[in-house]
Design a protein around this motif. Structure first.
Motif, PDB file in Angstrom:
ATOM      1  N   GLY A 192       5.574  11.736   1.298  1.00 23.50           N
ATOM      2  CA  GLY A 192       5.243  11.700   2.721  1.00 23.50           C
ATOM      3  C   GLY A 192       4.386  10.518   3.103  1.00 23.50           C
ATOM      4  O   GLY A 192       4.440  10.039   4.247  1.00 23.50           O
ATOM      5  N   LEU A 193       3.591  10.011   2.161  1.00 21.62           N
ATOM      6  CA  LEU A 193       2.767   8.832   2.415  1.00 21.62           C
ATOM      7  C   LEU A 193       3.537   7.531   2.156  1.00 21.62           C
ATOM      8  O   LEU A 193       3.378   6.555   2.882  1.00 21.62           O
ATOM      9  N   GLY A 194       4.355   7.530   1.122  1.00 19.41           N
ATOM     10  CA  GLY A 194       5.028   6.299   0.717  1.00 19.41           C
ATOM     11  C   GLY A 194       6.249   5.931   1.528  1.00 19.41           C
ATOM     12  O   GLY A 194       6.678   4.772   1.515  1.00 19.41           O
ATOM     13  N   ILE A 195       6.808   6.894   2.271  1.00 17.71           N
ATOM     14  CA  ILE A 195       8.034   6.633   3.026  1.00 17.71           C
ATOM     15  C   ILE A 195       7.865   5.514   4.041  1.00 17.71           C
ATOM     16  O   ILE A 195       8.823   4.853   4.443  1.00 17.71           O
ATOM     17  N   ALA A 225      -7.989   2.826  -2.735  1.00 22.37           N
ATOM     18  CA  ALA A 225      -7.550   1.438  -2.891  1.00 22.37           C
ATOM     19  C   ALA A 225      -6.397   1.116  -1.950  1.00 22.37           C
ATOM     20  O   ALA A 225      -6.347   0.040  -1.343  1.00 22.37           O
ATOM     21  N   THR A 226      -5.467   2.067  -1.794  1.00 22.55           N
ATOM     22  CA  THR A 226      -4.350   1.825  -0.874  1.00 22.55           C
ATOM     23  C   THR A 226      -4.844   1.780   0.568  1.00 22.55           C
ATOM     24  O   THR A 226      -4.288   1.044   1.395  1.00 22.55           O
ATOM     25  N   ALA A 234       0.831  -1.207   0.000  1.00 24.97           N
ATOM     26  CA  ALA A 234       0.000   0.000   0.000  1.00 24.97           C
ATOM     27  C   ALA A 234       0.864   1.255   0.000  1.00 24.97           C
ATOM     28  O   ALA A 234       0.588   2.222  -0.731  1.00 24.97           O
ATOM     29  N   CYS A 235       1.911   1.265   0.835  1.00 25.07           N
ATOM     30  CA  CYS A 235       2.800   2.438   0.889  1.00 25.07           C
ATOM     31  C   CYS A 235       3.554   2.616  -0.421  1.00 25.07           C
ATOM     32  O   CYS A 235       3.759   3.751  -0.892  1.00 25.07           O
ATOM     33  N   PRO A 290       9.753   1.112   7.223  1.00 25.54           N
ATOM     34  CA  PRO A 290       9.592   0.324   8.453  1.00 25.54           C
ATOM     35  C   PRO A 290       8.831  -0.976   8.229  1.00 25.54           C
ATOM     36  O   PRO A 290       9.063  -1.964   8.938  1.00 25.54           O
ATOM     37  N   ALA A 291       7.924  -0.994   7.251  1.00 32.89           N
ATOM     38  CA  ALA A 291       7.208  -2.244   6.948  1.00 32.89           C
ATOM     39  C   ALA A 291       8.182  -3.296   6.423  1.00 32.89           C
ATOM     40  O   ALA A 291       8.084  -4.484   6.767  1.00 32.89           O
TER      41      ALA A 291
END
Length: 398
Positions: free
Chosen positions: A168-171, A105-106, A90-91, A175-176
């Protein structure tokens, strides 16, 4: 010394619990500080953008209700790995998102991944930290909330550095990915329901429904704060970084409460005094946002953060008080979180709708005050004797 009791393995278990928790809220809290840019580029209204928070929470609820079947079909090791992979995906997808439909969708994909992990964690804690369940739930809750606050603080900074909000959303794929690698290297010991052990049917029990409603309403303010607190102050002239830092400040007190209150709860079997203090703090904080939003914003946000952090951990502990075995914890906690998160999902949507209707967030904050006070009155029924008795009823109905 057994492998499970080796100091290195004990440390690894605690570290892995923290890493898992850190990945469960950035998907939600990274949106709000960037909401003005997202709405400008996608044309989303306040009400439609609320779905970016509500959809993941709906996924959390629906997946949690299927938790027992998912646990049996996937197993804990594969289930957590799949959940982390979905968050990562999703990221990654958000890095190229430029339309409202893509963001929706994400939200669904990542929300399902978060939900899958949340379903499995209570049983992992009940088994892996059998002698320190309250402390482990506190650490897990604190790391979960810390991830949310970190995302609110870091996302606008990353977006500003790269010049577009998608970064900023995809960063948060980073951590995932780290968590997925660590999970593969250091998985918790897996547990499964033994053959012939009956499945619980909590949906047939009034007490289970009451726990679910309670969990949903004492925690619903978190979803509204994550979705709309920065937007509330953006409308008062604050910058994206300032409003995001306010949510991060709230998280500091969430983390403190999630660590301190379960440790205090470990000393007594009666959760009601601590829950009363926590709900009272929430009520004061929401009232302050309405009446003196600019005079003492950090005081109100600190009270809200403390109350929310404590309530999340304590309501999970309250649920586990009704269980004797890890398998029972997975089933009851799955139901309580499932139905509770569906209640949570209404909160950001309702807040957005009230904002569109009235032109202000004030009405929504008063709704939160009413909900918290109602739950404060309900708290009195959860006596230790009642929890044990009703826990037996739930299990007997299996």
């Amino acid at each position: 010394m057994s492998l499970d009791k080796h100091p290195a393995r004990v440390f690894a278990n605690w570290a892995l619990l923290v890493v898992l928790g850190l990945n469960l809220r950035p998907l939600l809290s990274s949106i709000s500080p960037l909401l003005l840019e997202i709405r400008h580029d996608t044309g989303m209204s306040f009400q439609s953008s609320a779905w970016l928070t509500s959809l993941p929470v709906i996924c959390m609820g629906l997946v949690a209700l299927l938790g027992v079947r998912l646990q049996a079909g996937l197993g804990e090791r594969r289930g957590v790995a799949l959940g982390l992979s979905m968050i990562l995906g999703a990221c990654l997808w958000r890095l190229s998102a430029d339309q409202a439909e893509t963001l929706m969708a994400t939200a669904l994909l990542g929300g399902a991944g978060v939900a899958l992990i949340q379903v499995l964690v209570p049983a992992l804690i009940k088994r892996q930290f059998a002698q320190r369940v309250a402390l482990a739930l506190g650490v897990y809750s604190a790391s979960l909330m810390a991830g949310g606050g970190l995302a609110a603080l870091v996302s606008p900074l990353v977006a500003g550095h790269f010049g577009h909000w998608q970064a900023g959303l995809g960063i948060w794929l980073a951590p995932a990915l780290v968590a997925l690698v660590l999970w593969g290297l250091l998985p918790f010991a897996s547990g499964a329901r033994t053959a012939g052990e009956p499945a619980m049917r909590p949906w047939r029990n009034r007490r289970a429904w009451l726990l679910a409603l309670y969990f949903g309403l004492v925690n619903c303010g978190y979803m509204s704060m994550v979705a709309w607190l920065p937007a509330y102050y953006l409308q008062m002239g604050w910058s994206a970084a300032q409003s995001g830092s306010l949510l991060a400040f709230m998280t500091i007190f969430q983390v403190l409460a999630a660590l301190v209150m379960p440790a205090l709860a470990h000393r007594s079997t009666d959760r009601r005094p601590l829950l009363a203090v926590s709900l009272g703090a929430q009520a004061l904080g929401y009232s302050g946002l309405v009446m003196w939003p600019l005079e003492s914003p950090y005081v109100w946000v600190a009270l809200i953060g403390f109350g929310l952090g404590a309530c999340f951990a304590l309501s999970l502990i309250l649920t586990l008080d009704h269980c004797r075995k890890p398998s029972e914890a997975a089933q009851l906690a799955g139901f309580v979180q499932g139905a509770g998160f569906l209640v949570n999902a209404v909160s950001p949507w309702l807040t957005g709708w009230l904002r569109e209707l009235t032109g202000s967030f004030v009405t929504a904050w008063w709704v939160l005050v009413v909900a918290v006070v109602a739950m404060l009155l309900l708290t009195r029924i959860f006596s230790p004797q009642s929890n044990i008795r009703c826990g037996g009823i739930i299990q007997a109905a299996a």
